[in-house]
Design a protein around this motif. Structure first.
Motif, short mmCIF file in Angstrom:
data_model
loop_
_atom_site.label_atom_id
_atom_site.label_comp_id
_atom_site.label_asym_id
_atom_site.label_seq_id
_atom_site.Cartn_x
_atom_site.Cartn_y
_atom_site.Cartn_z
N UNK A 46 -11.73 -3.95 4.92
CA UNK A 46 -12.06 -2.77 4.10
C UNK A 46 -11.16 -2.82 2.86
N UNK A 47 -11.55 -3.58 1.85
CA UNK A 47 -10.65 -3.80 0.70
C UNK A 47 -10.27 -2.52 -0.05
N UNK A 48 -11.15 -1.52 -0.04
CA UNK A 48 -10.87 -0.27 -0.76
C UNK A 48 -9.68 0.49 -0.19
N UNK B 223 -15.73 1.72 3.32
CA UNK B 223 -14.73 2.60 3.94
C UNK B 223 -15.41 3.60 4.86
N UNK B 224 -15.79 3.12 6.03
CA UNK B 224 -16.44 3.95 7.06
C UNK B 224 -15.77 3.58 8.38
N UNK B 225 -15.78 4.50 9.34
CA UNK B 225 -15.20 4.19 10.64
C UNK B 225 -16.20 3.39 11.47
N UNK C 65 -21.44 1.88 12.41
CA UNK C 65 -20.74 2.97 11.73
C UNK C 65 -20.93 4.19 12.61
N UNK C 66 -19.85 4.92 12.85
CA UNK C 66 -19.94 6.10 13.72
C UNK C 66 -19.53 7.32 12.92
N UNK C 67 -20.33 8.37 13.01
CA UNK C 67 -20.03 9.61 12.28
C UNK C 67 -20.20 10.81 13.19
N UNK C 68 -19.35 11.81 12.99
CA UNK C 68 -19.48 13.08 13.72
C UNK C 68 -20.76 13.74 13.22
#
Ligand code: 5GP
Ligand code: MG
Ligand code: MG
Length: 172
Positions: free
Chosen positions: A127-129, A146-148, A168-171
């Motif tokens: 995640x270079x950012x 930039x994501x989990x 990618x996991x999101x609430x």
């Protein structure tokens, strides 16, 4: 929780095959020790080792970062150290993902005090950012946003490490 595939099995296989080929070329005739970073690096190490077409030794180190669970602080605690003597050996540290870079920076500095012939870094995801330190990763599989992410060794509260693809996991 909402989960969405980011990297398929096929893509992971392609990336790891390519990295294995490059590593084989670069280390041919050298004594190479792959040091997997637990727990997240275990799947990548297992796959990568089988794509390296030469003798290698394998060891593991388990680290935990102080501070909150979503961001590393740079203060790294060794939970389990390597078991072999790496002085005079070429070490390749095998990590799941480089984010701020603090963990790999710490590990690189640590191995540099052990008298290794060389210390290089491999991470399947980058995640270079998010980088906080200017660190060169010698073998990067793929850059991601930039994501989990979870799967392919990576967890959310110790779950999902066994998923064969990266999500990618999101609430919700
Ligand atoms: P850093 O480079 O910030 O020191 O830490 C990298 C480590 O934090 C990774 O090896 C991984 O264990 C964890 N990490 C960073 N980003 C993520 C992510 O998106 N998902 C998961 N599961 N772990 C992450
Ligand atoms: Mg890790
Ligand atoms: Mg974790």
């Amino acid at each position: 929780m909402k989960m969405e595939v980011l990297i398929t099995k096929e893509k992971l296989e392609e990336i790891v095959t390519d990295l294995g080929r490059r590593i084989t070329e670069d280390y041919r005739d050298k004594e190479l020790v792959l040091v997997g970073v637990l727990k997240g690096g275990f799947i990548f190490l297992a796959d990568l080792a089988r794509k390296i077409d030469m003798d290698v030794k394998i060891d593991f180190i388990s680290v935990s970062s102080y501070g909150n669970s979503t961001e590393s602080s740079g203060v790294v605690r060794i939970i389990k150290d390597i078991e072999s003597d790496v002085s005079g050996k070429h070490v390749l540290i095998v990590e799941d993902l480089i984010d701020t870079g603090l963990t790999l920076q710490y590990l690189k500095d640590l191995f540099n005090t052990k008298g290794c012939a060389s210390v290089k870094l491999a991470a399947i995801m980058d995640k270079p950012d998010r980088r906080k330190v200017d660190l060169k990763v010698d073998y990067v599989g793929i850059e991601i946003p930039d994501e989990f992410v979870v799967g392919y060794g990576l967890d959310y509260a110790e779950k999902y490490r066994n998923l064969p693809e990266v999500y990618i996991i999101r609430e919700t």
